[in-house]
Write a protein that holds these residues in place. Sequence first.
Motif, PDB file in Angstrom:
ATOM      1  N   PRO A 171       0.823  -1.216   0.000  1.00 23.88           N
ATOM      2  CA  PRO A 171       0.000   0.000   0.000  1.00 23.88           C
ATOM      3  C   PRO A 171       0.856   1.265   0.000  1.00 23.88           C
ATOM      4  O   PRO A 171       2.044   1.231   0.332  1.00 23.88           O
ATOM      5  CB  PRO A 171      -0.805  -0.122   1.295  1.00 23.88           C
ATOM      6  N   ASP A 172       0.234   2.373  -0.358  1.00 22.39           N
ATOM      7  CA  ASP A 172       0.921   3.665  -0.334  1.00 22.39           C
ATOM      8  C   ASP A 172       0.998   4.234   1.079  1.00 22.39           C
ATOM      9  O   ASP A 172       1.945   4.934   1.416  1.00 22.39           O
ATOM     10  CB  ASP A 172       0.191   4.664  -1.239  1.00 22.39           C
ATOM     11  N   VAL A 173      -0.030   3.959   1.890  1.00 18.98           N
ATOM     12  CA  VAL A 173      -0.108   4.484   3.251  1.00 18.98           C
ATOM     13  C   VAL A 173      -0.320   3.329   4.212  1.00 18.98           C
ATOM     14  O   VAL A 173      -1.204   2.488   4.002  1.00 18.98           O
ATOM     15  CB  VAL A 173      -1.266   5.498   3.410  1.00 18.98           C
ATOM     16  N   LEU A 174       0.495   3.269   5.259  1.00 19.73           N
ATOM     17  CA  LEU A 174       0.350   2.256   6.298  1.00 19.73           C
ATOM     18  C   LEU A 174      -0.028   2.951   7.600  1.00 19.73           C
ATOM     19  O   LEU A 174       0.672   3.848   8.059  1.00 19.73           O
ATOM     20  CB  LEU A 174       1.653   1.478   6.476  1.00 19.73           C
ATOM     21  N   VAL A 175      -1.148   2.536   8.182  1.00 19.76           N
ATOM     22  CA  VAL A 175      -1.611   3.068   9.464  1.00 19.76           C
ATOM     23  C   VAL A 175      -1.332   2.007  10.524  1.00 19.76           C
ATOM     24  O   VAL A 175      -1.878   0.897  10.443  1.00 19.76           O
ATOM     25  CB  VAL A 175      -3.113   3.413   9.429  1.00 19.76           C
ATOM     26  N   ALA A 176      -0.497   2.330  11.506  1.00 17.88           N
ATOM     27  CA  ALA A 176      -0.154   1.385  12.569  1.00 17.88           C
ATOM     28  C   ALA A 176      -0.749   1.896  13.875  1.00 17.88           C
ATOM     29  O   ALA A 176      -0.263   2.876  14.448  1.00 17.88           O
ATOM     30  CB  ALA A 176       1.365   1.246  12.688  1.00 17.88           C
ATOM     31  N   ASP A 177      -1.828   1.256  14.332  1.00 19.24           N
ATOM     32  CA  ASP A 177      -2.534   1.683  15.536  1.00 19.24           C
ATOM     33  C   ASP A 177      -2.068   0.840  16.720  1.00 19.24           C
ATOM     34  O   ASP A 177      -2.426  -0.331  16.836  1.00 19.24           O
ATOM     35  CB  ASP A 177      -4.048   1.529  15.333  1.00 19.24           C
ATOM     36  N   GLU A 178      -1.259   1.435  17.597  1.00 16.95           N
ATOM     37  CA  GLU A 178      -0.696   0.737  18.752  1.00 16.95           C
ATOM     38  C   GLU A 178      -0.139  -0.631  18.330  1.00 16.95           C
ATOM     39  O   GLU A 178      -0.555  -1.674  18.839  1.00 16.95           O
ATOM     40  CB  GLU A 178      -1.779   0.550  19.828  1.00 16.95           C
ATOM     41  N   PRO A 179       0.823  -0.652  17.404  1.00 20.78           N
ATOM     42  CA  PRO A 179       1.268  -1.936  16.848  1.00 20.78           C
ATOM     43  C   PRO A 179       2.045  -2.804  17.824  1.00 20.78           C
ATOM     44  O   PRO A 179       2.328  -3.958  17.511  1.00 20.78           O
ATOM     45  CB  PRO A 179       2.160  -1.506  15.673  1.00 20.78           C
ATOM     46  N   THR A 180       2.413  -2.267  19.001  1.00 22.80           N
ATOM     47  CA  THR A 180       3.201  -3.067  19.948  1.00 22.80           C
ATOM     48  C   THR A 180       2.483  -3.255  21.275  1.00 22.80           C
ATOM     49  O   THR A 180       3.109  -3.530  22.290  1.00 22.80           O
ATOM     50  CB  THR A 180       4.568  -2.396  20.197  1.00 22.80           C
ATOM     51  N   THR A 181       1.150  -3.116  21.280  1.00 26.61           N
ATOM     52  CA  THR A 181       0.387  -3.291  22.510  1.00 26.61           C
ATOM     53  C   THR A 181       0.618  -4.680  23.095  1.00 26.61           C
ATOM     54  O   THR A 181       0.585  -5.680  22.384  1.00 26.61           O
ATOM     55  CB  THR A 181      -1.120  -3.110  22.221  1.00 26.61           C
ATOM     56  N   ALA A 182       0.867  -4.733  24.404  1.00 26.08           N
ATOM     57  CA  ALA A 182       0.990  -5.985  25.163  1.00 26.08           C
ATOM     58  C   ALA A 182       2.225  -6.805  24.782  1.00 26.08           C
ATOM     59  O   ALA A 182       2.318  -7.980  25.135  1.00 26.08           O
ATOM     60  CB  ALA A 182      -0.267  -6.841  25.009  1.00 26.08           C
ATOM     61  N   LEU A 183       3.179  -6.209  24.060  1.00 26.64           N
ATOM     62  CA  LEU A 183       4.403  -6.919  23.728  1.00 26.64           C
ATOM     63  C   LEU A 183       5.518  -6.456  24.655  1.00 26.64           C
ATOM     64  O   LEU A 183       5.559  -5.302  25.075  1.00 26.64           O
ATOM     65  CB  LEU A 183       4.799  -6.659  22.269  1.00 26.64           C
ATOM     66  N   ASP A 184       6.450  -7.347  24.965  1.00 26.89           N
ATOM     67  CA  ASP A 184       7.555  -6.938  25.823  1.00 26.89           C
ATOM     68  C   ASP A 184       8.500  -6.025  25.055  1.00 26.89           C
ATOM     69  O   ASP A 184       8.430  -5.911  23.830  1.00 26.89           O
ATOM     70  CB  ASP A 184       8.293  -8.151  26.383  1.00 26.89           C
ATOM     71  N   ALA A 185       9.397  -5.366  25.778  1.00 30.17           N
ATOM     72  CA  ALA A 185      10.224  -4.302  25.200  1.00 30.17           C
ATOM     73  C   ALA A 185      11.085  -4.808  24.045  1.00 30.17           C
ATOM     74  O   ALA A 185      11.259  -4.109  23.044  1.00 30.17           O
ATOM     75  CB  ALA A 185      11.105  -3.680  26.281  1.00 30.17           C
ATOM     76  N   THR A 186      11.633  -6.006  24.172  1.00 23.48           N
ATOM     77  CA  THR A 186      12.497  -6.536  23.117  1.00 23.48           C
ATOM     78  C   THR A 186      11.710  -6.771  21.836  1.00 23.48           C
ATOM     79  O   THR A 186      12.143  -6.385  20.742  1.00 23.48           O
ATOM     80  CB  THR A 186      13.150  -7.857  23.568  1.00 23.48           C
ATOM     81  N   ARG A 202       9.887   0.193   0.785  1.00 24.67           N
ATOM     82  CA  ARG A 202       8.814   0.282  -0.197  1.00 24.67           C
ATOM     83  C   ARG A 202       8.363   1.713  -0.461  1.00 24.67           C
ATOM     84  O   ARG A 202       7.468   1.935  -1.270  1.00 24.67           O
ATOM     85  CB  ARG A 202       7.620  -0.563   0.276  1.00 24.67           C
ATOM     86  N   GLY A 203       8.955   2.698   0.241  1.00 25.87           N
ATOM     87  CA  GLY A 203       8.606   4.090   0.007  1.00 25.87           C
ATOM     88  C   GLY A 203       7.204   4.459   0.437  1.00 25.87           C
ATOM     89  O   GLY A 203       6.568   5.338  -0.155  1.00 25.87           O
ATOM     90  N   MET A 204       6.698   3.792   1.466  1.00 24.76           N
ATOM     91  CA  MET A 204       5.349   4.081   1.955  1.00 24.76           C
ATOM     92  C   MET A 204       5.352   5.305   2.857  1.00 24.76           C
ATOM     93  O   MET A 204       6.389   5.756   3.330  1.00 24.76           O
ATOM     94  CB  MET A 204       4.812   2.894   2.769  1.00 24.76           C
ATOM     95  N   ALA A 205       4.156   5.816   3.118  1.00 27.72           N
ATOM     96  CA  ALA A 205       3.957   6.806   4.168  1.00 27.72           C
ATOM     97  C   ALA A 205       3.412   6.066   5.388  1.00 27.72           C
ATOM     98  O   ALA A 205       2.618   5.132   5.243  1.00 27.72           O
ATOM     99  CB  ALA A 205       2.981   7.882   3.718  1.00 27.72           C
ATOM    100  N   LEU A 206       3.842   6.468   6.572  1.00 22.45           N
ATOM    101  CA  LEU A 206       3.471   5.773   7.804  1.00 22.45           C
ATOM    102  C   LEU A 206       2.781   6.726   8.765  1.00 22.45           C
ATOM    103  O   LEU A 206       3.258   7.836   9.011  1.00 22.45           O
ATOM    104  CB  LEU A 206       4.716   5.179   8.474  1.00 22.45           C
ATOM    105  N   ILE A 207       1.636   6.280   9.304  1.00 24.52           N
ATOM    106  CA  ILE A 207       0.979   6.970  10.414  1.00 24.52           C
ATOM    107  C   ILE A 207       1.072   6.041  11.612  1.00 24.52           C
ATOM    108  O   ILE A 207       0.503   4.948  11.606  1.00 24.52           O
ATOM    109  CB  ILE A 207      -0.493   7.301  10.099  1.00 24.52           C
ATOM    110  N   LEU A 208       1.816   6.462  12.632  1.00 23.48           N
ATOM    111  CA  LEU A 208       2.039   5.641  13.824  1.00 23.48           C
ATOM    112  C   LEU A 208       1.248   6.228  14.982  1.00 23.48           C
ATOM    113  O   LEU A 208       1.431   7.394  15.343  1.00 23.48           O
ATOM    114  CB  LEU A 208       3.535   5.604  14.160  1.00 23.48           C
ATOM    115  N   ILE A 209       0.372   5.436  15.560  1.00 20.07           N
ATOM    116  CA  ILE A 209      -0.527   5.892  16.621  1.00 20.07           C
ATOM    117  C   ILE A 209      -0.161   5.183  17.915  1.00 20.07           C
ATOM    118  O   ILE A 209      -0.045   3.947  17.944  1.00 20.07           O
ATOM    119  CB  ILE A 209      -1.998   5.591  16.256  1.00 20.07           C
ATOM    120  N   SER A 210       0.029   5.959  18.988  1.00 21.34           N
ATOM    121  CA  SER A 210       0.365   5.346  20.267  1.00 21.34           C
ATOM    122  C   SER A 210       0.186   6.352  21.399  1.00 21.34           C
ATOM    123  O   SER A 210       0.218   7.561  21.184  1.00 21.34           O
ATOM    124  CB  SER A 210       1.815   4.843  20.257  1.00 21.34           C
ATOM    125  N   HIS A 211      -0.022   5.821  22.606  1.00 21.92           N
ATOM    126  CA  HIS A 211       0.009   6.680  23.788  1.00 21.92           C
ATOM    127  C   HIS A 211       1.420   6.714  24.374  1.00 21.92           C
ATOM    128  O   HIS A 211       1.682   7.464  25.316  1.00 21.92           O
ATOM    129  CB  HIS A 211      -0.975   6.155  24.851  1.00 21.92           C
TER     130      HIS A 211
END
Length: 347
Positions: A171-186, A202-211
């Motif tokens: 895709p041209d745009v990747l939306v990552a909504d809390e992509p690491t929820t409940a995962l350990d730090a490593t 791949r030259g995508m645009a990224l929207i990264l969402i997190s608290h």
Amino acid sequence: MALLEAHRLRVELRTRHGSAAAVRDMSFTLERGDTLGLIGESGCGKSMTALALMGLAPGNAAVSGSLKLDGRQLIGLPDRNWQRVRGARIAMIFQEPMSALNPVHRVGAQIAEPLMLHRRLPRRQARERAIELLDRVGIPDAARRAGSFPHQFSGGQRQRIMIAMALACEPDVLVADEPTTALDATVQQQILALIGELVAERGMALILISHDIGLVARNARRLLVMYGGAVVERGAADELLSRPAHPYTRALLAARPSLAQRLEARRGARLPTIAGAVPGLLNLPPGCPFAGRCPFTQPPCAAEAPPVTALSNTHRFSCFASSPAGDALRPPPLWEDWDGDRRHHQR
């Protein structure tokens, strides 16, 4: 022309108690290869923004404003037209892999499905591509594991499978909504490094969402700070985090404990908190959503939309107090630590 452009995007939820604005006047532009971070407390409108960008707002939602992909207006598209965009041009890594994957279908078939739908690949070719993607995201013995069901994978592996599914059609745009929820730090670091590598490749645009402010700071060049469904401050990550201006941004950063504060906490010292509670969407003031919780609240704050103050060509915030100050809200100097972490991860 921007790859993705949102202008005064608004999501209004119809409830039996009235109408509630979950997202209010969201505006941003995203170029190919750009990285944008959305930060804020739970309930501030981050995930609802992501769903609106995917055409997946809930059935009781009214989406208005403008959302253009390569100049094409997406607001108001019928669902059959959204289906041609979703997964092919804009894809999303959902917040919870435990529930986002279909438990009754094998993971290889779930990754192959968008390839058959959007790329018209034959089933065998789509399966081969799905195996390649599983191998690319680090699933061992990918050819065999493609025939497994989601419950046969760990949480981190399921997150990797979701990344493979989102990236299947490039895709041209990747939306990552809390992509690491409940995962350990490593595993968090591995997942984010993988997303960053694939986006750059791949030259995508990224929207990264997190608290998690530190997580976004290490992985996004520009930031939007959201509260009560509205953007209260925006700017380049290094500039915004080294010189936060809005009282909410300052309080949010101050509430993130530094190493010294953590050591103090062991001796019983209280960590900084934001006074009050997040108001319900039906009870937001018509002016600044942070009015009442903010120590700089003035009479106009609750009734009038705050003016936008520009600190630079890219850094802006919305507040009646054009230069809020006060030791109680002064955040610890954490940008240097985050920037150092980012350079370390990039190496």
